[in-house]
Design a protein around this motif. Structure first.
Motif, PDB file in Angstrom:
ATOM      1  N   ASP A 195       4.495   7.266  -5.555  1.00  0.00           N
ATOM      2  CA  ASP A 195       3.984   7.509  -3.966  1.00  0.00           C
ATOM      3  C   ASP A 195       4.206   6.277  -3.448  1.00  0.00           C
ATOM      4  OD1 ASP A 195       3.598  10.443  -4.564  1.00  0.00           O
ATOM      5  OD2 ASP A 195       1.452  10.214  -4.416  1.00  0.00           O
ATOM      6  N   LEU A 253      -4.961  20.071 -11.150  1.00  0.00           N
ATOM      7  CA  LEU A 253      -4.006  20.144 -12.368  1.00  0.00           C
ATOM      8  C   LEU A 253      -4.101  18.824 -13.067  1.00  0.00           C
ATOM      9  CD1 LEU A 253      -1.346  21.425 -13.233  1.00  0.00           C
ATOM     10  CD2 LEU A 253      -0.074  20.223 -11.690  1.00  0.00           C
ATOM     11  N   PHE A 274      -4.199  20.957  -6.646  1.00  0.00           N
ATOM     12  CA  PHE A 274      -3.209  19.748  -6.932  1.00  0.00           C
ATOM     13  C   PHE A 274      -3.926  18.620  -8.075  1.00  0.00           C
ATOM     14  CE2 PHE A 274      -0.924  15.937  -7.662  1.00  0.00           C
ATOM     15  CZ  PHE A 274       0.265  16.421  -8.326  1.00  0.00           C
ATOM     16  N   ARG A 309      16.580   3.021  -4.042  1.00  0.00           N
ATOM     17  CA  ARG A 309      16.344   3.878  -5.160  1.00  0.00           C
ATOM     18  C   ARG A 309      16.189   3.211  -6.373  1.00  0.00           C
ATOM     19  NH1 ARG A 309      19.550   6.236  -8.550  1.00  0.00           N
ATOM     20  NH2 ARG A 309      21.428   5.487  -7.415  1.00  0.00           N
ATOM     21  N   TYR A 353      12.825   1.589  -6.820  1.00  0.00           N
ATOM     22  CA  TYR A 353      11.784   2.541  -6.549  1.00  0.00           C
ATOM     23  C   TYR A 353      11.622   3.390  -8.074  1.00  0.00           C
ATOM     24  CZ  TYR A 353      12.217   7.408  -5.011  1.00  0.00           C
ATOM     25  OH  TYR A 353      12.414   8.520  -4.613  1.00  0.00           O
ATOM     26  N   ALA A 354      12.689   3.489  -8.327  1.00  0.00           N
ATOM     27  CA  ALA A 354      12.939   4.483  -9.870  1.00  0.00           C
ATOM     28  C   ALA A 354      12.164   3.501 -11.045  1.00  0.00           C
ATOM     29  CB  ALA A 354      14.048   4.974 -10.167  1.00  0.00           C
ATOM     30  N   ASN A 355      12.086   2.442 -10.891  1.00  0.00           N
ATOM     31  CA  ASN A 355      11.631   1.584 -11.856  1.00  0.00           C
ATOM     32  C   ASN A 355      10.178   1.108 -11.670  1.00  0.00           C
ATOM     33  OD1 ASN A 355      13.784   1.691 -13.904  1.00  0.00           O
ATOM     34  ND2 ASN A 355      15.040   0.789 -12.280  1.00  0.00           N
ATOM     35  N   THR A 360       2.005   8.708 -10.860  1.00  0.00           N
ATOM     36  CA  THR A 360       1.977   9.561  -9.525  1.00  0.00           C
ATOM     37  C   THR A 360       1.779   8.531  -8.489  1.00  0.00           C
ATOM     38  OG1 THR A 360       0.800  11.112 -10.959  1.00  0.00           O
ATOM     39  CG2 THR A 360       0.854  11.811  -8.583  1.00  0.00           C
ATOM     40  N   GLN A 374       7.663   5.219  -2.719  1.00  0.00           N
ATOM     41  CA  GLN A 374       8.363   5.766  -1.615  1.00  0.00           C
ATOM     42  C   GLN A 374       7.850   5.612  -0.333  1.00  0.00           C
ATOM     43  OE1 GLN A 374       8.188  10.023  -2.957  1.00  0.00           O
ATOM     44  NE2 GLN A 374      10.511   9.896  -2.526  1.00  0.00           N
TER      45      GLN A 374
END
Lengths: 434, 350
Positions: free
Chosen positions: B298, B49, B46, B307, B310-312, B294, B301
């Motif tokens: 992490d 990647l 990963f 939500r 944390y989405a922002n 990323t 989360q």
């Protein structure tokens, strides 16, 4: 050539270092256990849009599925294991979906991917998941493409595909609005194309007077709606997402055009659509009551209506909702996600104590799963298609009112047949019976 | 590099490999390749990647940094050039069945031609007008995939799926695909940086700097201003095209949803963060814009935030890093690195 001595020395040095590093790093791959599974836990992952254009409505699915698993875990879990769902935000950008799915599989080492959302996003990771032999269950999209057991043995759909739904709606239109002129308003991609393929199997082609596509993202649909109005269609079938059901309705209202609306279940959830109608109207300075505007909208549903408080499944989901995610509106998306979470728990239960990826697929291929759905699944060794149909529902007073019996069909030329087996009652603790 | 700077007061000529630009860049290129290789075998699939993603992003940012930092033009639409490269590669790989190297070369060249066409328009536009025009490119070009006549070819909103290049069997059966992808991207990155470093030291590079500082003065001293600006656009679009080709084989796709305005803006952000005009800065910038989302996700989360918050978080952190870097190092990270380097050297002298 004295000069090249430096680079060569550098290469030699790095090569030596690299060898040391690989020697250190090579030891960790032993053990034959299944990724993501311990004696007390099953780790699964999912990608869905929590932000961006596709987030409204869909972003509820992650928390809702997680809430369902939390409830099941609180009641003892499945085979002594707790289900942990890690859902991540791909913003409906397929490049993010690829990275995040690889992260879930390679880094988090999930046992399976469950409920990943979206056709343009998820189609890009199906090859990866299948070549990595990771179960890819219950993709949240009605694309017919998930049902390819030969090519993608690890991928399973869940909701009825768009062609199945199109056939059921087409059958209804042909029988109940016989002789009336019909128009299609469709999303200009596989969703719209698959849906129309189903509709066209039943609706007389000489009666289809207009087919108008829309591009998601372009919120001005005046040209399409007025073309449909000019064609004199009395029935309009919407193969559209909720926002475009609302946009179509509002634009038609401005033109004074009020045809009978028939919509794919994708864009027919009363809570979502009426909320959007009120929002859009507010943006343009008007005030409307959303539920009034969708009165009489016909759709096909494969899950019980969220407003049906007598249904044991809705009672169960509402209880889970009130306990874990009371701030999320209790709408079709929540019912949807809790339902696929339940199906996953059921398959996990059937796969038994000694859990492996192959065991999970074997359990799934044996079939026989029932639950919140009004119709059966078609899972088997030769089919990875999800629900096989739906029941016609009409919105009355802001709620889905069901009529007739549930109907099933396939995505080929098979007939539409009634399904009369009654829905089983929901287990009070959310844990499927063994 | 002049002789007067020699430490002990006596004149000492630097060794030949330092005096020859080509050799010096060659040395760094070899070192870079070795370092990349080392990193890739030390990291898990990963992380490889992500390494590949950093590499292709750095290629696009390096092109952009030449355009903005050297020739003084701005582009808010480089994501569109990445899309051109990605679609070209996807079509040639899947439909025409070409092998990888010619595909990447054609993607680069083809996008460079598109860039030259845009450059012709760009050479007549200044500042906000150029920004606006390139912005329109970023928004408009990806929606071409939805155009009815091209639907069958480009796959509409769903886009195209690209099969990843398989590592050669000689590397062993269990050789991770992601490492192979990162090698391809790493080699391309080093080659691009080598070429761009030479370009920036060349006559064309000097002309670009002259045009950036003062177009009239440059024209008076005989520098063909328009041609230089068009060439800069051409080179930088070519880089974006190569990045797009690599994007397609790393992410296995070319789809309109991947080439949003956000991509164009993040490339520019990376160039500014790293330090406009600096190739090393392009690499730092690419590392940050690739890894930051990323990491922050992490982090958010793990902190178990609601939500909606944390989405922002990734966006907030993005902004915060940008503000901090600009405040601390107005010239980007590379200027900070240079300043620290100077400080260290001065201390050693005392």
């Amino acid at each position: 050539m004295v000069l090249s001595r430096h680079p060569r020395a550098a290469v030699a040095l790095t090569a030596a270092l690299a060898l040391t590093l690989t020697a250190c790093g090579g030891g960790g791959s032993g053990g034959g256990s299944t990724p993501g599974v311990t004696d007390t836990e099953v780790l699964i992952g999912s990608t869905l849009p929590l932000t961006g254009n596709a987030a409204p409505g869909y972003s509820e699915q992650g928390p809702a599925a997680k809430a369902m698993f939390d409830y099941i875990n609180a009641n003892g879990g499945i085979n002594g294991r707790k289900i942990t769902l890690k859902y991540v935000d791909d913003g409906y950008n397929p490049a993010n979906t690829v990275t995040l799915t690889k992260q879930l599989v390679l880094e988090d080492k999930v046992f399976a991917v469950v409920g990943a959302l979206g056709t343009p996003t998820h189609t890009k990771v199906v090859d990866f998941l299948n070549s990595s032999r990771v179960p890819d269950l219950f993709v949240a999209s009605g694309c017919t493409c998930w049902d390819q057991p030969g090519k993608n043995p690890y991928t399973y759909g869940w909701q009825p595909d768009y062609t199945v739904e199109g056939k059921i709606l087409g059958d209804y239109v042909a029988k109940n609005f016989a002789g009336k002129k019909v128009a299609y308003f469709y999303q200009d991609d596989d969703f719209g194309a698959d849906g129309m393929k189903g509709l066209d199997k039943f609706i007389d082609q000489s009666l289809v007077v207009s087919r108008q596509p829309y591009q998601p993202g372009n919120t001005d649909v005046a040209a399409q709606v007025s073309a449909i109005a000019r064609s004199g269609a009395e029935v309009v079938v919407l193969e559209a997402i909720p926002a475009y059901t609302a946009l179509f309705k509002l634009t038609a209202l401005k033109l004074g055009y009020t045809p009978q609306l028939v919509a794919s279940s994708v864009g027919a959830d009363p809570v979502t659509v009426s909320g959007l109608l009120e929002n859009f109207a507010k943006q343009s300075g008007a005030s409307v009551k959303g539920t009034d505007l969708i009165e009489g909208l016909v759709s096909s549903a494969y899950l019980p209506a969220g407003s049906d408080t007598d249904n044991s499944w809705i009672q169960l989901f509402k209880k889970v909702h009130d306990t874990y995610i009371p701030n999320v509106p209790f709408d079709g998306n929540v019912v949807y996600a809790m339902s696929y979470a339940y199906t996953f728990a059921q398959v996990l239960q059937a796969a038994g104590k000694n859990l492996t990826r192959q065991g999970l697929l074997d359990a799934l291929n044996k079939g026989g799963f029932t639950g919140p759905g009004l119709v059966p699944f078609r899972y088997g060794p030769d089919s990875h298609a999800g629900y096989t149909g739906g029941q016609i529902s009409t919105i009355r007073g802001g709620q889905q009112v069901f009529s007739g019996t549930p109907l099933t069909t396939d995505d080929g030329d098979g007939p539409v047949t009634p399904y009369t087996t009654p829905q089983p009652a929901a287990p009070a603790n959310g844990v499927p019976a063994a | 590099m002049t002789e007067t700077q020699a430490p002990q007061g006596e004149t000492r000529r630097p060794p030949l490999w330092l005096r020859s630009t080509l050799l010096r860049h060659g040395f760094w290129a070899v070192l870079g390749l070795a370092g990349f290789w080392l990193l890739s075998i030390a990291l898990d699939p990963f992380a490889n990647l992500q390494l590949a993603q950093i590499a292709y992003t750095a290629i696009a940012v390096a092109g952009l940094t030449v355009l903005s930092g050297l020739s003084g033009q701005i582009s808010l639409g480089h994501g569109a050039f990445v899309a051109v490269g990605a679609y070209t590669s996807a079509l040639l790989l899947e439909n025409a069945g070409w092998s990888l190297a010619p595909v990447l070369i054609v993607a680069t060249a083809g996008t460079a031609v598109v860039g030259a066409l845009v450059g012709v328009a760009a050479a007549r536009l200044r500042g906000p007008y150029l920004a606006g025009a390139t912005l329109a490119l970023a928004v408009g070009l990806p929606s071409l995939a939805d155009y009815h006549g091209l639907r069958d070819l480009l796959g509409g909103a769903n886009g195209l799926i690209v099969s990843p290049p398989v590592p050669p069997l000689s590397l062993g059966e269990s050789f991770p695909l992601e490492r192979w992808q990162s090698w391809i991207c790493g080699i391309c990155l080093v080659v691009v940086l080598f070429l761009l470093a030479n370009l920036s030291r060349s006559r064309l590079g000097r002309d670009m700097r002259l045009v950036r500082e003062d177009e009239d003065a440059a024209a008076l001293s005989g520098v063909p201003v328009a041609r230089t600006q068009i060439l800069a656009f051409c080179v930088s679009a070519g880089c974006a095209g190569l990045a797009g080709g690599l994007f397609a084989i790393v992410n296995n796709l070319a789809a309109p949803g991947a080439f949003t305005l956000a991509l164009s803006l993040s490339l520019l952000t990376a160039a500014v963060l790293g330090g406009l005009g600096s190739l090393a800065g392009a690499v730092y910038g690419a590392v940050i814009v690739t890894l930051l989302p990323t990491w922050s996700t992490d982090l958010a989360q793990q902190a178990n935030l609601p939500r909606a918050v944390y989405a922002n978080i990734p966006l907030v952190l993005y902004g915060l890093v940008l503000i901090l870097v600009i405040l601390a190092f107005p010239g980007g990270i590379q200027s900070g690195v240079r300043r620290i380097g100077r400080l260290l050297r001065r201390n050693r002298k005392i």
